[in-house]
Scaffold this active site. Structure first.
Site, PDB file in Angstrom:
ATOM      1  N   THR A  16       0.818  -1.208   0.000  1.00 21.96           N
ATOM      2  CA  THR A  16       0.000   0.000   0.000  1.00 21.96           C
ATOM      3  C   THR A  16       0.853   1.258   0.000  1.00 21.96           C
ATOM      4  O   THR A  16       0.449   2.296  -0.515  1.00 21.96           O
ATOM      5  CB  THR A  16      -0.941  -0.022   1.224  1.00 21.96           C
ATOM      6  N   THR A  95       1.628  -4.299   4.328  1.00 21.35           N
ATOM      7  CA  THR A  95       1.434  -4.611   5.752  1.00 21.35           C
ATOM      8  C   THR A  95       0.922  -6.039   5.971  1.00 21.35           C
ATOM      9  O   THR A  95       1.096  -6.593   7.052  1.00 21.35           O
ATOM     10  CB  THR A  95       0.418  -3.647   6.402  1.00 21.35           C
ATOM     11  N   ASP A  96       0.273  -6.626   4.948  1.00 17.90           N
ATOM     12  CA  ASP A  96      -0.496  -7.846   5.200  1.00 17.90           C
ATOM     13  C   ASP A  96       0.342  -9.053   5.625  1.00 17.90           C
ATOM     14  O   ASP A  96      -0.081  -9.821   6.495  1.00 17.90           O
ATOM     15  CB  ASP A  96      -1.347  -8.186   3.968  1.00 17.90           C
TER      16      ASP A  96
HETATM   17  C1  SIN Z   1      -1.025  -3.019   2.802  1.00 16.80           C
HETATM   18  O1  SIN Z   1       0.123  -2.792   2.456  1.00 16.80           O
HETATM   19  O2  SIN Z   1      -1.531  -2.435   3.797  1.00 16.80           O
HETATM   20  C2  SIN Z   1      -1.944  -3.981   2.108  1.00 16.80           C
HETATM   21  C3  SIN Z   1      -1.420  -4.497   0.839  1.00 16.80           C
HETATM   22  C4  SIN Z   1      -0.185  -5.308   1.001  1.00 16.80           C
HETATM   23  O3  SIN Z   1       0.010  -5.953   2.029  1.00 16.80           O
HETATM   24  O4  SIN Z   1       0.616  -5.327   0.052  1.00 16.80           O
END
Ligand code: SIN
Length: 324
Positions: A16, A95-96
């Site tokens: 993200t 983040t995932d």
């Molecule tokens: C994020 O980064 O918050 C979600 C998408 C990902 O993990 O690449």
């Protein structure tokens, strides 16, 4: 490289933090992994003048993180961290699955230099974009004398890579490392250490050279009301090498899952007991055939079991070794 001045390496993998939406008010309808590393850096005036070398290793939504990319990352980091002029590394990541990558890298490399992951909960185009500040903070941490180990710099906190977990699906304060808590805070460009930087015994980058097709297959299965044991039996039949069982409380499993786990153990599948609870880890030794995971989340437990089985497979003297 001769005459190369000291610098940080910034490795971009997507997420993200590199996401782009059509409208600045749109925090959800975006695609992760759109902006290249040069655009990420250009968007942060505070990085002008920081000695930084950039590398776009991948451009993915981290939900699709693969063992192949982990292997590439380990090889890259092992080579780069060995160079005197590389004082530290910053990695942008989604983040995932960040907690899995961070745990994996800390266990494999336990680097004496800082390897600081960072990310964002809002795309780069958002009115609330948190990526630029997180990136500046990550660079600040990576340039901090004495900093070491795999870390996450996020929302003003610095977490140990082998302790952190994503605890919120939407809010900006999305990571936590309870019970110990952050190793440091970053406030207005100053790093305030709270406890020692992560240390540890590295398993060694060579472990990850084991052919990917032979990496152990490890899944994680969560216990729940109305559990259907067919899922476990299917995993055993499909040839999975290890299963992490996330119990409903302190490793407690549905009776159907208990029975299926016993069948799996008899079939030679390695089992690790974890918990589906949002915090805490399994306390005590609960079951003969199922070791309780020392890690605090099922995500970490899966990576730990994967690495244990990888070490067994890749060690030539181990009876279960497969020749490469
Ligand atoms: C994020 O980064 O918050 C979600 C998408 C990902 O993990 O690449």
């Amino acid at each position: 490289m001769a005459n190369t001045p000291p610098h940080l390496l910034l490795v971009a993998t997507g997420g993200t933090i590199a996401g782009r939406a059509a409208h600045a008010e749109d925090n959800l309808g975006y695609r992760a992994g759109e902006l290249g590393v040069a655009e990420l850096v250009a968007a942060v005036p505070a990085l002008a003048g920081v000695p930084l070398r950039t590398l776009q290793l991948a451009q993915i939504d981290s939900k699709d993180m693969s063992h192949a990319l982990w292997q590439a990352l380990v090889r890259l980091l092992a080579a780069e961290l060995a160079r005197d002029e590389v004082v530290g590394v910053v990695i942008t990541h989604g983040t995932d699955t960040l907690e899995e990558t961070a745990f994996f890298l800390q266990r494999v490399l336990a680097p004496a230099k800082p390897v600081v992951l960072t990310a964002a909960m809002r795309p780069a185009t958002s009115l609330q974009a948190d990526g630029p500040q997180n990136l500046v903070d990550a660079v600040t941490v990576a340039r901090t004398p004495g900093a070491r180990g795999v870390l996450l710099a996020f929302a003003g906190q610095v977490h140990a890579g082998d302790e952190v977990r994503k605890v919120d699906a939407y809010r900006l304060q999305a990571f936590d490392s309870a019970p110990a808590g952050p190793v440091a805070l970053v406030e207005e460009g100053r790093v305030l250490p709270l406890r020692p930087w992560p240390q540890g015994q590295a398993l060694g980058a060579a472990l990850c050279d084991w052919p990917l097709a032979r990496w152990p297959r490890v899944a994680w299965i969560t216990s729940h009301a109305g559990f259907d044991a067919a899922l476990v039996d299917a995993a055993v039949a499909a040839g999975f090498d290890g299963l992490v069982l996330a119990g409903t409380g302190n490793g407690t499993l549905h009776a159907e899952l208990e029975a299926a786990a016993d069948r799996a153990a008899q079939a030679g599948v390695a089992l690790r007991l974890s918990t589906r609870c949002a915090s805490g880890r399994v306390v005590g030794d609960l079951a003969r055939s199922r070791a309780a995971s020392a890690e605090s989340s099922a995500a970490q437990a899966r990576v730990a079991l994967l690495l244990d089985l990888l070490a067994k497979a890749a060690t030539p003297s181990t009876p279960s070794s497969i020749s490469a």
